[in-house]
Each structure stands twice: as C-alpha cells, then as structure tokens.
Design a protein around this motif. Structure first.
Motif, PDB file in Angstrom:
ATOM      1  N   ASP A  38      66.442 -42.024 -51.508  1.00 29.44           N
ATOM      2  CA  ASP A  38      66.858 -41.173 -52.621  1.00 29.44           C
ATOM      3  C   ASP A  38      68.278 -41.495 -53.042  1.00 29.44           C
ATOM      4  OD1 ASP A  38      64.473 -39.810 -52.648  1.00 29.44           O
ATOM      5  OD2 ASP A  38      65.282 -37.908 -51.891  1.00 29.44           O
ATOM      6  N   ARG A  63      64.187 -42.304 -56.895  1.00 38.55           N
ATOM      7  CA  ARG A  63      63.533 -42.295 -55.580  1.00 38.55           C
ATOM      8  C   ARG A  63      62.647 -43.520 -55.461  1.00 38.55           C
ATOM      9  NH1 ARG A  63      61.010 -36.883 -54.217  1.00 38.55           N
ATOM     10  NH2 ARG A  63      63.021 -36.570 -53.200  1.00 38.55           N
ATOM     11  N   ASP A  97      64.485 -29.716 -52.261  1.00 40.34           N
ATOM     12  CA  ASP A  97      64.352 -28.395 -52.896  1.00 40.34           C
ATOM     13  C   ASP A  97      64.991 -27.315 -52.033  1.00 40.34           C
ATOM     14  OD1 ASP A  97      62.978 -29.587 -55.002  1.00 40.34           O
ATOM     15  OD2 ASP A  97      60.990 -29.000 -54.242  1.00 40.34           O
ATOM     16  N   GLU A 103      56.932 -38.817 -49.574  1.00 38.72           N
ATOM     17  CA  GLU A 103      57.586 -38.330 -50.785  1.00 38.72           C
ATOM     18  C   GLU A 103      57.605 -36.802 -50.848  1.00 38.72           C
ATOM     19  OE1 GLU A 103      57.721 -39.214 -55.565  1.00 38.72           O
ATOM     20  OE2 GLU A 103      56.043 -39.984 -54.405  1.00 38.72           O
ATOM     21  N   GLN A 104      56.507 -36.165 -50.440  1.00 39.53           N
ATOM     22  CA  GLN A 104      56.456 -34.703 -50.441  1.00 39.53           C
ATOM     23  C   GLN A 104      57.478 -34.115 -49.469  1.00 39.53           C
ATOM     24  OE1 GLN A 104      52.258 -34.408 -49.540  1.00 39.53           O
ATOM     25  NE2 GLN A 104      51.783 -33.705 -51.618  1.00 39.53           N
ATOM     26  N   GLN A 128      60.945 -34.438 -50.974  1.00 36.86           N
ATOM     27  CA  GLN A 128      61.132 -33.458 -52.041  1.00 36.86           C
ATOM     28  C   GLN A 128      61.283 -32.053 -51.478  1.00 36.86           C
ATOM     29  OE1 GLN A 128      61.600 -34.314 -55.335  1.00 36.86           O
ATOM     30  NE2 GLN A 128      62.323 -32.195 -55.397  1.00 36.86           N
TER      31      GLN A 128
END
Length: 112
Positions: A79, A70, A13, A5-6, A9
């Motif tokens: 996503d 998500r 970003d 997940e990190q 993301q």
C-alpha cells in the motif's frame, strides 16, 4: 477467511476510525513489524503492537491514511498511503508491505 486485499483494507479502515480493537484483530499474535530494506524489527508481538498504535491514536486523533495505490501479488499487499492530520502538522507518505495468511497479517515492512 479473507483475501490478502480484504485484510489490508480491513486494517486501513479500522486505522482511519481509530478502532484499536478492530485494527489489532487483523494482525497475528506473533506480528513482526520491520523497516525495509534493513529488516530491523521495530515491533514484535500483538501486545507491543497494540500499545504502540493505541498511543499513536491517542496522540493523533485526527490522522487519516488515504490509500493512493495498492498492489497485490499472492499473499503480499503493498500500500502507498498519504497520511494527514498528525498533531505535529506534518503530512507524510508511507509505503507498507503486508504478508498475509488466510486469517491475519503476519508481517509488515515499512519502506524507509
């Protein structure tokens, strides 16, 4: 080391900032991008990946992907995004599936 997940993301970003170096850094050197469900390969390798997204960022300086939803299951992240700000004026929904190891995104499928 990042969680799946990190990593998802982090790349989202960077995509929204149009930071090509940070965006590409999240992906493995041997990244494979495919259409789903056909598994047709649309991009292969980090250099081809960098070139495609560098050009995309140049052509669409105002684009933005809003994360709508998500799902995370093990090393897979799915996503659902809403992309706006494209130069052609067409907003679009995208569904991307990421296969992640502990350090990079290895494969991406875009639902067609």
């Amino acid at each position: 080391m990042y969680t799946p997940e990190q990593l998802a993301q982090k790349q989202l970003d960077a995509y929204n900032r149009q930071d090509i170096d940070e965006f590409v850094s999240v992906y493995a050197d041997d990244i494979v991008v495919m259409d789903f469900p056909s598994n047709n390969i649309t991009l292969l390798g980090k250099e081809e990946f960098r070139t495609r997204y560098h050009n995309l960022f140049l052509q669409n300086p105002n684009q933005h992907a809003e994360l709508k939803h998500r799902l995370v299951k093990g090393n897979i992240v799915i996503d659902h995004e809403y992309v706006t700000g494209r130069e052609n004026g067409i907003n679009t929904e995208a569904i991307a599936m990421y296969e992640v190891n502990h350090t990079h995104i290895r494969r991406v499928w875009f639902v067609k």
